[in-house]
Design a protein around this motif. Sequence first.
Motif, short mmCIF file in Angstrom:
data_model
loop_
_atom_site.label_atom_id
_atom_site.label_comp_id
_atom_site.label_asym_id
_atom_site.label_seq_id
_atom_site.Cartn_x
_atom_site.Cartn_y
_atom_site.Cartn_z
N ILE A 130 75.77 52.42 57.84
CA ILE A 130 76.69 52.77 58.92
C ILE A 130 76.27 54.09 59.57
CG2 ILE A 130 78.42 54.14 57.68
CD1 ILE A 130 79.05 51.37 60.29
N LEU A 131 75.61 54.96 58.83
CA LEU A 131 75.09 56.20 59.43
C LEU A 131 74.01 55.88 60.47
CD1 LEU A 131 74.86 58.56 56.32
CD2 LEU A 131 76.37 58.83 58.30
N ILE A 132 73.15 54.92 60.15
CA ILE A 132 72.10 54.52 61.09
C ILE A 132 72.72 53.84 62.31
CG2 ILE A 132 70.02 53.16 61.40
CD1 ILE A 132 69.56 53.41 58.37
N VAL A 133 73.69 52.96 62.07
CA VAL A 133 74.39 52.30 63.17
C VAL A 133 75.04 53.34 64.08
CG1 VAL A 133 76.34 50.81 63.77
CG2 VAL A 133 74.78 50.14 61.93
N PHE A 134 75.64 54.34 63.47
CA PHE A 134 76.29 55.40 64.25
C PHE A 134 75.29 56.15 65.11
CE2 PHE A 134 77.49 59.93 64.48
CZ PHE A 134 78.61 59.82 65.28
N ALA A 135 74.10 56.42 64.57
CA ALA A 135 73.06 57.13 65.34
C ALA A 135 72.68 56.33 66.57
CB ALA A 135 71.85 57.39 64.46
N TYR A 136 72.43 55.03 66.40
CA TYR A 136 72.11 54.18 67.54
C TYR A 136 73.30 54.09 68.51
CZ TYR A 136 67.75 52.30 65.57
OH TYR A 136 66.47 52.14 65.09
N THR A 137 74.50 54.00 67.96
CA THR A 137 75.69 53.90 68.79
C THR A 137 75.85 55.13 69.67
OG1 THR A 137 76.84 52.49 67.18
CG2 THR A 137 78.21 53.67 68.76
N ALA A 194 79.41 49.64 72.61
CA ALA A 194 78.44 50.62 72.10
C ALA A 194 78.22 50.43 70.60
CB ALA A 194 78.93 52.04 72.40
N ILE A 195 79.29 50.18 69.86
CA ILE A 195 79.16 49.93 68.42
C ILE A 195 78.33 48.67 68.18
CG2 ILE A 195 80.43 49.37 66.31
CD1 ILE A 195 82.74 51.06 67.38
N ALA A 196 78.57 47.65 68.99
CA ALA A 196 77.82 46.40 68.85
C ALA A 196 76.33 46.63 69.12
CB ALA A 196 78.37 45.34 69.81
N PHE A 197 76.02 47.35 70.20
CA PHE A 197 74.62 47.64 70.50
C PHE A 197 73.98 48.45 69.38
CE2 PHE A 197 75.93 47.35 75.18
CZ PHE A 197 75.44 46.05 75.28
N GLY A 198 74.75 49.39 68.81
CA GLY A 198 74.23 50.19 67.71
C GLY A 198 73.91 49.34 66.49
N TYR A 199 74.78 48.38 66.19
CA TYR A 199 74.56 47.52 65.03
C TYR A 199 73.35 46.60 65.24
CZ TYR A 199 75.11 43.76 61.68
OH TYR A 199 74.88 42.82 60.69
N PHE A 200 73.24 46.02 66.43
CA PHE A 200 72.13 45.10 66.68
C PHE A 200 70.80 45.85 66.79
CE2 PHE A 200 75.77 42.56 68.53
CZ PHE A 200 75.87 41.75 67.40
N ALA A 201 70.84 47.09 67.23
CA ALA A 201 69.63 47.92 67.22
C ALA A 201 69.21 48.19 65.77
CB ALA A 201 69.88 49.23 67.96
N PHE A 202 70.18 48.42 64.92
CA PHE A 202 69.91 48.63 63.49
C PHE A 202 69.27 47.38 62.88
CE2 PHE A 202 71.82 47.68 59.27
CZ PHE A 202 71.04 48.53 58.51
N LEU A 203 69.80 46.20 63.22
CA LEU A 203 69.23 44.96 62.72
C LEU A 203 67.78 44.76 63.19
CD1 LEU A 203 72.02 42.23 63.01
CD2 LEU A 203 71.27 43.45 60.97
N THR A 204 67.54 45.16 64.43
CA THR A 204 66.23 44.91 65.03
C THR A 204 65.18 45.93 64.61
OG1 THR A 204 67.33 43.95 66.98
CG2 THR A 204 65.02 44.59 67.21
N TRP A 205 65.56 47.20 64.59
CA TRP A 205 64.57 48.27 64.37
C TRP A 205 64.76 49.03 63.07
CZ3 TRP A 205 66.64 48.89 69.72
CH2 TRP A 205 65.87 48.17 70.65
N GLY A 206 65.87 48.85 62.39
CA GLY A 206 66.10 49.58 61.16
C GLY A 206 66.36 51.04 61.42
N ALA A 207 65.98 51.91 60.47
CA ALA A 207 66.19 53.35 60.62
C ALA A 207 65.34 53.89 61.76
CB ALA A 207 65.86 54.07 59.32
#
Length: 209
Positions: A130-137, A194-207
């Motif tokens: 969730i920290l990584i998701v938050f960074a992307y978000t 924005a949260i959704a984009f952050g999560y899907f960026a995490f799925l795609t690119w990881g940290a």
Amino acid sequence: MRAQAVLPIGSLSVKDIPRLASGLTAMLLAAYFLFHGDSLPVFLASSFLLLICLTDTLHSRIPNLFTLGLTLVGLTYHIALAGLAGLTTSVGGLTAGLALLLIPYLMGGMGAGDVKALAALGALLGPQAILIVFAYTGLVGGVMAILHYLFNRDLVSKCLAGLRALRLFFYTRKFIDIKPSPNGEQLRFPYAAAIAFGYFAFLTWGAPL
């Protein structure tokens, strides 16, 4: 962040374009990962994000039923997976998700539903994810904020009013002449996207690092 109340289709304006476009794009991504995900957490998170993006884009709210449901599902999933250690992971993610948006919420930058949505997602993903998701978000949210301000129909008039006030200040030397109007409109947007984009960026690119 909270969006304006939904307008009837006939009264939609240019400034609604970013809200609708970001919400629709987030829902399409959620639908894609819903059917193409490779794990149960991805399926659960995608379902949750699809629902909250829909309600946040159209109705400017994230129902407690969705956030509470994902929180309980996340807790149950981790307990079934790893027992007490799983419970610790889920509670840690829940706490981290809650803490990360708490200050922006207290400052009035977003609604309580946004905070609870990230916390519920944290209960499913755990603290590190969730920290990584938050960074992307945060990155995506900044871009979305810029787009929403650029599409604000009052942006040009407000800039011109600011220039007039500044010119008046040079003539009068009175600071009151450059104070912003207390009745100015606060532009907000649906942060679920924005949260959704952050999560899907995490799925795609990881940290990111």
